[in-house]
Design a protein around this motif. Structure first.
Motif, PDB file in Angstrom:
ATOM      1  N   GLY A  76       0.799  -1.217   0.000  1.00 23.80           N
ATOM      2  CA  GLY A  76       0.000   0.000   0.000  1.00 23.80           C
ATOM      3  C   GLY A  76       0.833   1.269   0.000  1.00 23.80           C
ATOM      4  O   GLY A  76       0.411   2.294  -0.545  1.00 23.80           O
ATOM      5  N   TYR A  77       2.017   1.208   0.590  1.00 21.95           N
ATOM      6  CA  TYR A  77       2.887   2.388   0.628  1.00 21.95           C
ATOM      7  C   TYR A  77       3.293   2.782  -0.799  1.00 21.95           C
ATOM      8  O   TYR A  77       3.236   3.968  -1.162  1.00 21.95           O
ATOM      9  CB  TYR A  77       4.137   2.102   1.467  1.00 21.95           C
ATOM     10  CG  TYR A  77       3.840   1.610   2.862  1.00 21.95           C
ATOM     11  CD1 TYR A  77       3.554   2.501   3.891  1.00 21.95           C
ATOM     12  CD2 TYR A  77       3.844   0.247   3.145  1.00 21.95           C
ATOM     13  CE1 TYR A  77       3.282   2.056   5.172  1.00 21.95           C
ATOM     14  CE2 TYR A  77       3.577  -0.206   4.426  1.00 21.95           C
ATOM     15  CZ  TYR A  77       3.287   0.699   5.431  1.00 21.95           C
ATOM     16  OH  TYR A  77       3.010   0.246   6.697  1.00 21.95           O
ATOM     17  N   THR A 102       1.642  -0.826  13.444  1.00 21.58           N
ATOM     18  CA  THR A 102       1.599   0.614  13.730  1.00 21.58           C
ATOM     19  C   THR A 102       2.799   1.043  14.581  1.00 21.58           C
ATOM     20  O   THR A 102       2.668   1.855  15.479  1.00 21.58           O
ATOM     21  CB  THR A 102       0.282   1.002  14.429  1.00 21.58           C
ATOM     22  OG1 THR A 102       0.079   0.130  15.561  1.00 21.58           O
ATOM     23  CG2 THR A 102      -0.887   0.898  13.486  1.00 21.58           C
ATOM     24  N   THR A 103       3.955   0.472  14.277  1.00 20.43           N
ATOM     25  CA  THR A 103       5.168   0.987  14.896  1.00 20.43           C
ATOM     26  C   THR A 103       5.424   2.381  14.340  1.00 20.43           C
ATOM     27  O   THR A 103       4.907   2.747  13.277  1.00 20.43           O
ATOM     28  CB  THR A 103       6.367   0.073  14.583  1.00 20.43           C
ATOM     29  OG1 THR A 103       6.552   0.054  13.157  1.00 20.43           O
ATOM     30  CG2 THR A 103       6.143  -1.339  15.098  1.00 20.43           C
ATOM     31  N   SER A 104       6.209   3.154  15.048  1.00 21.89           N
ATOM     32  CA  SER A 104       6.506   4.521  14.592  1.00 21.89           C
ATOM     33  C   SER A 104       7.076   4.520  13.186  1.00 21.89           C
ATOM     34  O   SER A 104       6.721   5.361  12.354  1.00 21.89           O
ATOM     35  CB  SER A 104       7.497   5.193  15.551  1.00 21.89           C
ATOM     36  OG  SER A 104       6.918   5.365  16.819  1.00 21.89           O
ATOM     37  N   ARG A 109       6.462   5.835   7.601  1.00 23.22           N
ATOM     38  CA  ARG A 109       6.555   5.383   6.206  1.00 23.22           C
ATOM     39  C   ARG A 109       5.263   5.706   5.454  1.00 23.22           C
ATOM     40  O   ARG A 109       5.292   6.158   4.309  1.00 23.22           O
ATOM     41  CB  ARG A 109       6.839   3.886   6.166  1.00 23.22           C
ATOM     42  CG  ARG A 109       7.068   3.356   4.768  1.00 23.22           C
ATOM     43  CD  ARG A 109       7.339   1.866   4.782  1.00 23.22           C
ATOM     44  NE  ARG A 109       7.402   1.363   3.416  1.00 23.22           N
ATOM     45  CZ  ARG A 109       7.276   0.096   3.084  1.00 23.22           C
ATOM     46  NH1 ARG A 109       7.102  -0.821   4.022  1.00 23.22           N
ATOM     47  NH2 ARG A 109       7.316  -0.274   1.820  1.00 23.22           N
ATOM     48  N   GLY A 110       4.117   5.471   6.093  1.00 20.35           N
ATOM     49  CA  GLY A 110       2.832   5.811   5.476  1.00 20.35           C
ATOM     50  C   GLY A 110       2.692   7.305   5.255  1.00 20.35           C
ATOM     51  O   GLY A 110       2.248   7.755   4.194  1.00 20.35           O
ATOM     52  N   ARG A 111       3.080   8.077   6.255  1.00 18.26           N
ATOM     53  CA  ARG A 111       3.022   9.540   6.134  1.00 18.26           C
ATOM     54  C   ARG A 111       3.917  10.019   5.002  1.00 18.26           C
ATOM     55  O   ARG A 111       3.520  10.853   4.190  1.00 18.26           O
ATOM     56  CB  ARG A 111       3.466  10.174   7.457  1.00 18.26           C
ATOM     57  CG  ARG A 111       3.497  11.688   7.456  1.00 18.26           C
ATOM     58  CD  ARG A 111       4.419  12.221   8.518  1.00 18.26           C
ATOM     59  NE  ARG A 111       5.812  11.873   8.228  1.00 18.26           N
ATOM     60  CZ  ARG A 111       6.829  12.208   8.996  1.00 18.26           C
ATOM     61  NH1 ARG A 111       6.628  12.870  10.111  1.00 18.26           N
ATOM     62  NH2 ARG A 111       8.055  11.875   8.660  1.00 18.26           N
ATOM     63  N   PHE A 117      -3.893   9.711   6.415  1.00 21.04           N
ATOM     64  CA  PHE A 117      -3.945   9.107   7.746  1.00 21.04           C
ATOM     65  C   PHE A 117      -3.469   7.674   7.659  1.00 21.04           C
ATOM     66  O   PHE A 117      -3.608   7.019   6.621  1.00 21.04           O
ATOM     67  CB  PHE A 117      -5.381   9.079   8.309  1.00 21.04           C
ATOM     68  CG  PHE A 117      -5.788  10.325   9.021  1.00 21.04           C
ATOM     69  CD1 PHE A 117      -5.199  10.702  10.217  1.00 21.04           C
ATOM     70  CD2 PHE A 117      -6.785  11.120   8.502  1.00 21.04           C
ATOM     71  CE1 PHE A 117      -5.583  11.847  10.876  1.00 21.04           C
ATOM     72  CE2 PHE A 117      -7.181  12.272   9.148  1.00 21.04           C
ATOM     73  CZ  PHE A 117      -6.580  12.628  10.340  1.00 21.04           C
ATOM     74  N   VAL A 118      -2.939   7.172   8.767  1.00 19.68           N
ATOM     75  CA  VAL A 118      -2.634   5.752   8.926  1.00 19.68           C
ATOM     76  C   VAL A 118      -3.540   5.241  10.033  1.00 19.68           C
ATOM     77  O   VAL A 118      -3.552   5.796  11.132  1.00 19.68           O
ATOM     78  CB  VAL A 118      -1.152   5.520   9.288  1.00 19.68           C
ATOM     79  CG1 VAL A 118      -0.875   4.041   9.506  1.00 19.68           C
ATOM     80  CG2 VAL A 118      -0.236   6.086   8.212  1.00 19.68           C
TER      81      VAL A 118
END
Length: 200
Positions: A76-77, A102-104, A109-111, A117-118
């Motif tokens: 998805g990234y 949902t590790t930092s 990486r998503g941001r 939003f993640v």
């Protein structure tokens, strides 16, 4: 891109929203589709693979894209990074990344891929609706640069939209209150920028 078919009110009407849901897991895809049907979305478009979703991006005007981090043919990234630079008006559509990790580092990486939003799995309908309502009033500018494409990543500096409770205890509202002290005169402002010798 088509005009957003809903406005932020007490009730949100998603009946005419064009929503693309992309997920590699059939069960997860079905859960998200049923969730959006419960929100009133009549025909959320479902895709299991990134290649199929890319075709949809080129054919339809989208109001929201929801992408799982794991797809059948990519992740998805990478899909969101492609979306942000694809040249379609849909590049500016809000994109929510759904992930079980949902590790930092994964959130960053998503941001950095350009996600609006993640959201952590399993996704609660209330959490998803809160994110959608937030996106309706999202004041962030869209940034296009050689290293990044997507909504401005500096959420912390602007705080939550007016009327929304922030996630952090020190979030400030975007509303600016009345001044508490009188404005400085111009000579006082000039004095702030003039170095002064210190005598001992």
């Amino acid at each position: 891109m088509s005009t957003v078919p809903f406005r932020r009110q007490e009730r949100v009407n998603l009946s005419t929203a064009e929503v693309l849901i992309v997920g590699g897991d059939a069960d997860g895809l079905e859960i998200l589709a049923q969730m959006f049907a419960g929100f009133g979305v009549h025909t959320p478009r479902r895709c299991a693979a990134g290649a199929e979703a890319m075709t949809v991006v080129g054919e339809r005007d989208l109001n929201l894209v929801v992408v799982d981090s794991q797809l059948a043919d990519t992740d998805g990234y990478d899909f969101i990074s492609w979306l942000r630079r694809c040249g379609s008006p849909n590049a500016w559509a809000p994109a929510i990344l759904v992930t079980g990790h949902t590790t930092s580092s994964q959130i960053f990486r998503g941001r950095d891929a350009g996600a609006s939003f993640v959201v952590r799995k399993p996704v609660l309908p209330l959490v998803m609706m809160q994110r959608i309502i937030w996106l309706l009033s999202d004041p962030r500018a869209f940034v296009t640069s050689p290293g990044y494409c997507g909504p401005d990543r500096r959420v912390r500096s602007i705080g939550p939209p007016v009327g929304m409770k922030g996630r952090r205890h020190d979030d400030l509202s975007v509303e600016v209150g009345e001044a508490k002290t009188p404005n400085l005169e111009q000579d006082e402002i000039d004095a702030l920028f003039q170095p002064k010798a210190i005598s001992r």
